[in-house]
Design a protein around this motif. Structure first.
Motif, mmCIF file in Angstrom:
data_model
loop_
_atom_site.group_PDB
_atom_site.id
_atom_site.type_symbol
_atom_site.label_atom_id
_atom_site.label_comp_id
_atom_site.label_asym_id
_atom_site.label_seq_id
_atom_site.Cartn_x
_atom_site.Cartn_y
_atom_site.Cartn_z
ATOM 1 N N LEU A 15 0.688 -0.830 0.169
ATOM 2 C CA LEU A 15 0.560 0.137 -0.278
ATOM 3 C C LEU A 15 0.679 1.368 -0.539
ATOM 4 O O LEU A 15 0.595 2.216 -0.585
ATOM 5 C CB LEU A 15 -1.024 0.079 1.458
ATOM 6 C CG LEU A 15 -2.191 -1.145 0.508
ATOM 7 C CD1 LEU A 15 -2.992 -0.222 2.548
ATOM 8 C CD2 LEU A 15 -3.012 -0.224 -0.269
ATOM 9 N N LEU A 18 1.226 2.582 -3.491
ATOM 10 C CA LEU A 18 -0.342 2.942 -3.995
ATOM 11 C C LEU A 18 0.110 4.751 -4.400
ATOM 12 O O LEU A 18 -0.831 4.778 -5.224
ATOM 13 C CB LEU A 18 -1.215 2.779 -3.127
ATOM 14 C CG LEU A 18 -2.802 2.441 -4.029
ATOM 15 C CD1 LEU A 18 -2.872 1.431 -4.988
ATOM 16 C CD2 LEU A 18 -3.780 2.459 -2.319
ATOM 17 N N ASP A 152 2.541 -4.593 3.937
ATOM 18 C CA ASP A 152 1.290 -4.520 4.398
ATOM 19 C C ASP A 152 0.426 -5.748 5.117
ATOM 20 O O ASP A 152 -0.283 -5.320 6.585
ATOM 21 C CB ASP A 152 -0.009 -4.994 3.515
ATOM 22 C CG ASP A 152 0.113 -3.958 1.771
ATOM 23 O OD1 ASP A 152 0.574 -2.911 2.165
ATOM 24 O OD2 ASP A 152 -0.779 -4.447 1.067
ATOM 25 N N ALA A 224 -7.352 2.787 -0.864
ATOM 26 C CA ALA A 224 -6.270 1.465 0.442
ATOM 27 C C ALA A 224 -7.292 1.075 1.780
ATOM 28 O O ALA A 224 -7.001 0.179 2.495
ATOM 29 C CB ALA A 224 -5.129 2.601 1.413
ATOM 30 N N LEU A 235 -5.244 5.348 8.341
ATOM 31 C CA LEU A 235 -4.416 5.673 6.841
ATOM 32 C C LEU A 235 -4.366 6.976 6.112
ATOM 33 O O LEU A 235 -3.164 6.913 5.337
ATOM 34 C CB LEU A 235 -5.705 5.162 5.460
ATOM 35 C CG LEU A 235 -5.687 3.463 6.086
ATOM 36 C CD1 LEU A 235 -6.761 3.104 4.927
ATOM 37 C CD2 LEU A 235 -4.394 3.080 5.314
#
Length: 280
Positions: A15, A18, A152, A224, A235
């Motif tokens: 992530l 991303l 992750d 996400a 996040l």
């Protein structure tokens, strides 16, 4: 005149990148490239084997083979404090791990090297290491006393009640040195540069990708959330904790890491930082 070729681009399956890779995956920055997915260690191997032109890669890989790569300017993945996704999780207080064996992920050479450095030179504890899949061990109930997990997996295990103690490696480095830590860089294969022109300038491509991520971070956070590791507040904190630049302070942190790797005999010497320049 050399014929231009499509750029083969490595993409870490985490992530944390991303914001950089979503505009490439969604076609918003054209299609003059081919994405190849893997863990940092897998992409290191692909780059070393000459199967990729440019990739996000472990800082350790650049330090180990500087003769094979150029750095892309002003793009990296790191932190200037807690990184949240590079964690040592432990059943015992970190200060009481002397003499214990630590399970380390095989997915990242940089994080494992930093962990060894922290225990050897900062925490001054004598520990041993074995490499394996942290999730596999935990899922089958064979719980290591302490384990290094990244990406992750670290987000998923950060609040595991079986591991009440944790060491955030980005935060530990910052407290130790006062500098940011650069876990990953973007590198260009020197062999690819020598073999011909790219149809897409990697410097421009990733500068645009990084800017897109900054401009659209709220959208990235919504994407996400679908992974299910944490909600939007967590996040937001996570992406705000990450450093995507490779400016003066980040370069100082990277140079110090490589200097200490060389002093420990993990690499032959601390290389200079050599950056790619698109001349086609």
């Amino acid at each position: 005149m050399q014929e231009s070729k499509k750029v083969r681009v490595g993409r870490i399956r985490y992530l944390n990148v991303l914001p950089i890779y979503h505009p490439l995956e969604s076609g918003q920055l054209g299609e003059n490239f081919e994405l190849v997915y893997g863990t940092p260690a897998e992409l290191n191997e692909q780059m070393e084997a000459g199967n990729l032109d440019v990739s996000s890669c472990s800082s350790f890989e650049y330090a180990r083979h500087p003769e094979k790569y150029f750095l892309l300017p002003d793009i990296a993945i790191g932190s200037a404090g807690p990184v949240m996704s590079v964690l040592l999780i432990s059943q015992k207080p970190i200060s009481e791990l002397d003499g214990e064996e630590i399970l380390t992920t095989a997915q990242s050479h940089t994080s494992a090297a930093l962990l060894r450095m922290l225990f050897r030179d900062c925490l001054k504890q004598d520990v041993s290491y074995k490499t394996g899949s942290v999730s596999d061990y935990i899922d089958k109930g064979d719980l290591p006393v302490a384990a290094l997990c990244i990406g992750d997996e670290a987000l998923r295990l950060a609040n595991d009640e079986r591991y009440p103690y944790r060491l955030d490696l980005g935060e530990a480095w910052r407290e130790w040195t006062g500098l940011p830590f650069i876990f990953g860089v973007w590198i260009v294969s020197r062999k690819s540069v020598e073999s011909g022109c790219f149809s897409q300038n990697p410097v421009e491509l990733f500068a645009n990708a990084k800017q897109w991520g900054r401009d659209n971070i709220e959208y990235v956070i919504r994407l996400a959330e679908k992974a299910g590791y944490m909600g939007s507040d967590g996040l937001t904190q996570y992406f705000n904790s990450l450093v995507y630049d490779l400016g003066e302070e980040e370069q100082k942190g990277l140079r110090l890491f490589m200097k200490r790797l060389a002093e420990a005999g993990e690499i032959p010497f601390a290389p200079e930082l050599e950056f790619y320049s698109h001349t086609c």
